[in-house]
Each structure stands twice: as structure tokens, then as C-alpha cells.
Design a protein around this motif. Structure first.
Motif, PDB file in Angstrom:
ATOM      1  N   GLY A 188       6.681 -12.131  12.140  1.00  0.00           N
ATOM      2  CA  GLY A 188       7.802 -11.513  11.445  1.00  0.00           C
ATOM      3  C   GLY A 188       8.114 -12.218  10.147  1.00  0.00           C
ATOM      4  O   GLY A 188       8.380 -11.577   9.117  1.00  0.00           O
ATOM      5  N   ALA A 189       8.069 -13.567  10.143  1.00  0.00           N
ATOM      6  CA  ALA A 189       8.393 -14.336   8.947  1.00  0.00           C
ATOM      7  C   ALA A 189       7.376 -14.090   7.837  1.00  0.00           C
ATOM      8  O   ALA A 189       7.745 -13.864   6.676  1.00  0.00           O
ATOM      9  CB  ALA A 189       8.448 -15.825   9.285  1.00  0.00           C
ATOM     10  N   TYR A 190       6.085 -14.119   8.184  1.00  0.00           N
ATOM     11  CA  TYR A 190       5.055 -13.922   7.165  1.00  0.00           C
ATOM     12  C   TYR A 190       5.173 -12.557   6.502  1.00  0.00           C
ATOM     13  O   TYR A 190       5.158 -12.434   5.275  1.00  0.00           O
ATOM     14  CB  TYR A 190       3.661 -14.077   7.782  1.00  0.00           C
ATOM     15  CG  TYR A 190       2.550 -13.739   6.817  1.00  0.00           C
ATOM     16  CD1 TYR A 190       2.216 -14.619   5.802  1.00  0.00           C
ATOM     17  CD2 TYR A 190       1.879 -12.521   6.894  1.00  0.00           C
ATOM     18  CE1 TYR A 190       1.224 -14.300   4.886  1.00  0.00           C
ATOM     19  CE2 TYR A 190       0.882 -12.204   5.990  1.00  0.00           C
ATOM     20  CZ  TYR A 190       0.564 -13.100   4.992  1.00  0.00           C
ATOM     21  OH  TYR A 190      -0.415 -12.777   4.083  1.00  0.00           O
ATOM     22  N   ASN A 191       5.326 -11.529   7.311  1.00  0.00           N
ATOM     23  CA  ASN A 191       5.406 -10.186   6.748  1.00  0.00           C
ATOM     24  C   ASN A 191       6.712  -9.954   5.991  1.00  0.00           C
ATOM     25  O   ASN A 191       6.748  -9.174   5.034  1.00  0.00           O
ATOM     26  CB  ASN A 191       5.225  -9.143   7.849  1.00  0.00           C
ATOM     27  CG  ASN A 191       3.771  -9.006   8.270  1.00  0.00           C
ATOM     28  OD1 ASN A 191       2.934  -8.579   7.496  1.00  0.00           O
ATOM     29  ND2 ASN A 191       3.465  -9.419   9.487  1.00  0.00           N
ATOM     30  N   PHE A 249       7.961   3.910   2.310  1.00  0.00           N
ATOM     31  CA  PHE A 249       6.499   3.940   2.255  1.00  0.00           C
ATOM     32  C   PHE A 249       5.934   2.730   1.510  1.00  0.00           C
ATOM     33  O   PHE A 249       4.888   2.192   1.896  1.00  0.00           O
ATOM     34  CB  PHE A 249       6.014   5.236   1.609  1.00  0.00           C
ATOM     35  CG  PHE A 249       6.138   6.442   2.506  1.00  0.00           C
ATOM     36  CD1 PHE A 249       6.286   6.303   3.870  1.00  0.00           C
ATOM     37  CD2 PHE A 249       6.120   7.729   1.978  1.00  0.00           C
ATOM     38  CE1 PHE A 249       6.409   7.408   4.704  1.00  0.00           C
ATOM     39  CE2 PHE A 249       6.234   8.851   2.799  1.00  0.00           C
ATOM     40  CZ  PHE A 249       6.378   8.686   4.163  1.00  0.00           C
ATOM     41  N   ILE A 250       6.592   2.301   0.431  1.00  0.00           N
ATOM     42  CA  ILE A 250       6.106   1.115  -0.282  1.00  0.00           C
ATOM     43  C   ILE A 250       6.248  -0.118   0.605  1.00  0.00           C
ATOM     44  O   ILE A 250       5.362  -0.983   0.652  1.00  0.00           O
ATOM     45  CB  ILE A 250       6.849   0.919  -1.610  1.00  0.00           C
ATOM     46  CG1 ILE A 250       6.530   2.058  -2.570  1.00  0.00           C
ATOM     47  CG2 ILE A 250       6.443  -0.407  -2.253  1.00  0.00           C
ATOM     48  CD1 ILE A 250       7.177   1.924  -3.923  1.00  0.00           C
ATOM     49  N   TYR A 251       7.356  -0.204   1.305  1.00  0.00           N
ATOM     50  CA  TYR A 251       7.581  -1.312   2.247  1.00  0.00           C
ATOM     51  C   TYR A 251       6.474  -1.343   3.302  1.00  0.00           C
ATOM     52  O   TYR A 251       5.868  -2.397   3.554  1.00  0.00           O
ATOM     53  CB  TYR A 251       8.968  -1.146   2.864  1.00  0.00           C
ATOM     54  CG  TYR A 251       9.336  -2.062   4.002  1.00  0.00           C
ATOM     55  CD1 TYR A 251       8.673  -3.259   4.237  1.00  0.00           C
ATOM     56  CD2 TYR A 251      10.391  -1.720   4.851  1.00  0.00           C
ATOM     57  CE1 TYR A 251       9.039  -4.089   5.290  1.00  0.00           C
ATOM     58  CE2 TYR A 251      10.768  -2.551   5.906  1.00  0.00           C
ATOM     59  CZ  TYR A 251      10.084  -3.720   6.122  1.00  0.00           C
ATOM     60  OH  TYR A 251      10.445  -4.542   7.154  1.00  0.00           O
ATOM     61  N   VAL A 252       6.184  -0.205   3.900  1.00  0.00           N
ATOM     62  CA  VAL A 252       5.107  -0.138   4.906  1.00  0.00           C
ATOM     63  C   VAL A 252       3.776  -0.519   4.261  1.00  0.00           C
ATOM     64  O   VAL A 252       2.984  -1.276   4.837  1.00  0.00           O
ATOM     65  CB  VAL A 252       5.024   1.269   5.523  1.00  0.00           C
ATOM     66  CG1 VAL A 252       3.805   1.377   6.447  1.00  0.00           C
ATOM     67  CG2 VAL A 252       6.294   1.586   6.306  1.00  0.00           C
ATOM     68  N   GLY A 253       3.545  -0.004   3.060  1.00  0.00           N
ATOM     69  CA  GLY A 253       2.294  -0.300   2.366  1.00  0.00           C
ATOM     70  C   GLY A 253       2.094  -1.770   2.065  1.00  0.00           C
ATOM     71  O   GLY A 253       0.958  -2.255   1.990  1.00  0.00           O
ATOM     72  N   ALA A 254       3.202  -2.504   1.915  1.00  0.00           N
ATOM     73  CA  ALA A 254       3.118  -3.944   1.642  1.00  0.00           C
ATOM     74  C   ALA A 254       2.703  -4.739   2.875  1.00  0.00           C
ATOM     75  O   ALA A 254       2.267  -5.884   2.755  1.00  0.00           O
ATOM     76  CB  ALA A 254       4.462  -4.460   1.123  1.00  0.00           C
ATOM     77  N   VAL A 255       2.823  -4.146   4.056  1.00  0.00           N
ATOM     78  CA  VAL A 255       2.574  -4.870   5.312  1.00  0.00           C
ATOM     79  C   VAL A 255       1.285  -4.441   5.996  1.00  0.00           C
ATOM     80  O   VAL A 255       0.545  -5.276   6.522  1.00  0.00           O
ATOM     81  CB  VAL A 255       3.774  -4.690   6.275  1.00  0.00           C
ATOM     82  CG1 VAL A 255       3.471  -5.310   7.637  1.00  0.00           C
ATOM     83  CG2 VAL A 255       5.034  -5.314   5.680  1.00  0.00           C
ATOM     84  N   VAL A 256       0.987  -3.127   6.023  1.00  0.00           N
ATOM     85  CA  VAL A 256      -0.134  -2.641   6.842  1.00  0.00           C
ATOM     86  C   VAL A 256      -1.477  -2.842   6.152  1.00  0.00           C
ATOM     87  O   VAL A 256      -2.144  -1.904   5.761  1.00  0.00           O
ATOM     88  CB  VAL A 256       0.026  -1.152   7.226  1.00  0.00           C
ATOM     89  CG1 VAL A 256       1.146  -0.965   8.199  1.00  0.00           C
ATOM     90  CG2 VAL A 256       0.242  -0.269   5.996  1.00  0.00           C
ATOM     91  N   GLY A 257      -1.877  -4.064   6.021  1.00  0.00           N
ATOM     92  CA  GLY A 257      -3.157  -4.355   5.409  1.00  0.00           C
ATOM     93  C   GLY A 257      -4.274  -4.418   6.420  1.00  0.00           C
ATOM     94  O   GLY A 257      -4.226  -3.793   7.482  1.00  0.00           O
ATOM     95  N   ALA A 258      -5.288  -5.225   6.089  1.00  0.00           N
ATOM     96  CA  ALA A 258      -6.492  -5.295   6.919  1.00  0.00           C
ATOM     97  C   ALA A 258      -6.199  -5.784   8.327  1.00  0.00           C
ATOM     98  O   ALA A 258      -6.660  -5.216   9.312  1.00  0.00           O
ATOM     99  CB  ALA A 258      -7.509  -6.218   6.243  1.00  0.00           C
TER     100      ALA A 258
END
Length: 350
Positions: free
Chosen positions: A191-194, A12-21
Motif C-alpha cells: 500500500g505504501a509503495y503504490n 483512470f489516471i490514478y489506476v493507470g499509475a498503479v497497474v503496471g507490470a
């Protein structure tokens, strides 16, 4: 049971780091994938390799080399000058990302709730600060609540949208003539940015976790991200035959379902931005505290003062200026990570 809980919390923390605006609004998925129509699946597949294949191994790599924050990757294995350059670039990534997310929070309050942009900034900054004041436990708790909620609302919105369609959903998948390798290039950049952002966030958080649990948590989180990419991609292709005029395409899709779903997605998008802002500010704060040899709490206060002036610039301006630059620079950092992956001893254990 404890192991399963740890895997889920890491995911969940991993997902939270990526799914932004950008991700939750649909803008990123359109610009990197859906604009290529069916060919965008090549890019999504490549991004899925980053999410589920490389990222979990980079998490374990950080633990193996004893990294407490992202700068430890650089200063331990690169010439000093190059390490400094990479450190500055990475720090700019994080400052830019947090600024975008907090500015996005202000925009949601202004454009969709009819309240002041600066009031939205204040609420967003306060929420981020209080969560981070509780350190990793605050991050775990917030993401354990927000990310499942965001995932459920996204799935409900898109499945409900498909049920409202009078035409064949797959009509939107008709291919267009494209130029060469662009879908692959876009998949690499995305993929690289995220990956860069996720590694920055997770390095300190997973430092004391078991390797196998880190891998499983990373694969689980990457799988969730890949699934969300696919369903957002399908919804955007169905809803838009040309470039969306809406700043937030997913609001258009949610609005086609019902007013209640529209409001629910506003809430989901807001907290998606906040969860990413929390994760990235945590990573940047660890760098500041290490650099200045100050306490976590003092560093948090300083980092917020660094972030706020950028957030004042506005959401749209920040996205347009920062994301394209960061995307291409991320490719160089990912190449470094891959080289380092093969240099570390006992790599077979990863």
C-alpha cells in the motif's frame, strides 16, 4: 455531466499509475498476498485502506499546499538535508518504475510476440513520448481508453477461468500456517509503495481540480484497484497451490481459457505497463523541468535519455533489484505524508 467526466478521468489516471507490470502480471498480488493464502485478505484489506482512504486525501493535501510536483511536499515542510534525501529517493522511485515498465514492454515483444527486445523498447518509448508530448490531455486520453479496456479484459479472463474449473473455486482459500504479522507487513509495504507512486503522478494533474471531485475520483480509482486486487487474488489462489513457476502467472490463467483470451491479455498487460510508464515519466519530467528551469518539451527529451540506459538492463533484473528497496523506503515517506496531513490548516475540509 462534466463533473462525472472529471471524476472518471481522475480515477483512470490514478489506476493507470498503479497497474503496471507487477500488478497486471499477477506477480505482485502473489508475492504480497496470495502466497499467504486466505490470510492474504488481511493485507489486501490494508492496501484497500491506502487506495481509497489515504491516497485521495494526499491528492487534496498537495493542492492545499500549492504543490506543483512531488518535491514541493518536501522542501516546504522538511529540513533542507532531509528534503534533499527524500527528493532523491522519490526521483529514483520514478526512474526505476518507468525503466521497469519500458523494459517490460520490450520483454512482451520478445517473449510473446517473437520480435526483437530492442524493437519493443523502441515502440514503447515512442508511444510514451508521443503521449506525453500532448501533456495532461494526452495522459487523460490514453488512460480513458486503456484502463477501461484493461479492467474489462481482466474481469473477462478471470470469470471465464472460474467457469472452466472442475473443482470448487474456494479450495484454494484453505489457510496455511504463517509466521506472525507477515501478511500485514506485506500489505503495508504494498500500500505504501503504490501510494507514493500515485501521489507523485497525481500532484500536478489534480492541482486545478475541485477538492470534492479529487476525493471522489480518488475513491473511485481506489475502489477499482481494490476490486482488481480481490479478483486477481482469487484467481491466483484457484490456479496455483504452490509458488507459480511462470514469470507472468496471469498468462497461464488466460491460456487455460482460450488462445484468444491469452492474446487479449498480452495486449492488456503491455498497455498496463505503458500507462504506468507514461504516468510516472510525467511526474519525473515535472521534477526535471522545475530543477533545471527548462521547458516541458526539453525536459521530456532529457528524461527519456535518463530512462533508456536503465531499461536496457532488462525487465527481470530491474524488478528484482528495485522493488524490494523501494517498498520499505515508501513506509518512511508515507509516515511523513500522514504527519503533514495533520499539520496543514483546515484539515477538516479534506
Amino acid at each position: 455531466m462534466k463533473k462525472i467526466t472529471t471524476i472518471i478521468r481522475i480515477a483512470f489516471i490514478y489506476v493507470g499509475a498503479v497497474v503496471g507490470a507487477g500488478f497486471s502480471s499477477g506477480q505482485e498480488i502473489w508475492k504480497f498476498f496470495a502466497c499467504h493464502r486466505i490470510h492474504g485478505l488481511y493485507g489486501i484489506g490494508l492496501a484497500g485502506v491506502f487506495f481509497t482512504g489515504l491516497v485521495p486525501r494526499f491528492f487534496v493535501l498537495g493542492k492545499k499546499i500549492g504543490a506543483k510536483s512531488y518535491q514541493d511536499f518536501f522542501y516546504g515542510f522538511l529540513p533542507p538535508l532531509i528534503a534533499v534525501v527524500f527528493d532523491i529517493i522519490y526521483s529514483c522511485f520514478l526512474v526505476g518504475s518507468v525503466s521497469v515498465m519500458i523494459a517490460g514492454g520490450g520483454t512482451v515483444f520478445k517473449d510473446f510476440l517473437g520480435l526483437s527486445y530492442y524493437f519493443g523498447l523502441f515502440i514503447s518509448i515512442t508511444f510514451v513520448y508521443l503521449t506525453l508530448y500532448l501533456k495532461t490531455e494526452g495522459i487523460f486520453t490514453v488512460n480513458n481508453i486503456l484502463i477501461p479496456g484493461l479492467t474489462i479484459i481482466t474481469i473477462l479472463t478471470i470469470t471465464s477461468f472460474f467457469r472452466t474449473q472442475q473443482t470448487d473455486v474456494f479450495d484454494g482459500f484453505l489457510p496455511l500456517k504463517i509466521k506472525g504479522w507477515q501478511p500485514i507487513i506485506d500489505g503495508l509495504i504494498y500500500g505504501a509503495y503504490n501510494t507514493v507512486m500515485a501521489v507523485a503522478v497525481m500532484t500536478g494533474i489534480v492541482a486545478k481540480k475541485d477538492d470534492k471531485l479529487i476525493i471522489l475520483g480518488g475513491i473511485t480509482g481506489g475502489g477499482i484497484l481494490f476490486f482488481l486486487c480481490i479478483i486477481l487474488f482469487a484467481a491466483l489462489l484457484t490456479a496455483f497451490k504452490t509458488v507459480p513457476q511462470e514469470e507472468i502467472p496471469m498468462f497461464f490463467i488466460a491460456g487455460r481459457v482460450s488462445n484468444k483470451m491469452y492474446l487479449a491479455y498480452i495486449v492488456a498487460l503491455y498497455f498496463a505497463m505503458i500507462s504506468t510508464g507514461i504516468a510516472n515519466l510525467y511526474a519525473f519530467n515535472r521534477r526535471i523541468t522545475s530543477l533545471l528551469s527548462i521547458s516541458y518539451e526539453t525536459g521530456l527529451f532529457i528524461t527519456l535519455f535518463i530512462i533508456v540506459p536503465f531499461a536496457w538492463s532488462g525487465f527481470g533484473n530491474l524488478v528484482g533489484c528495485l522493488y524490494p528497496i523501494f517498498g520499505y523506503l515508501s513506509l518512511f515517506i508515507i509516515l511523513y505524508y500522514i504527519i503533514l496531513l495533520f499539520k496543514v490548516k483546515n484539515i477538516k475540509k479534506i
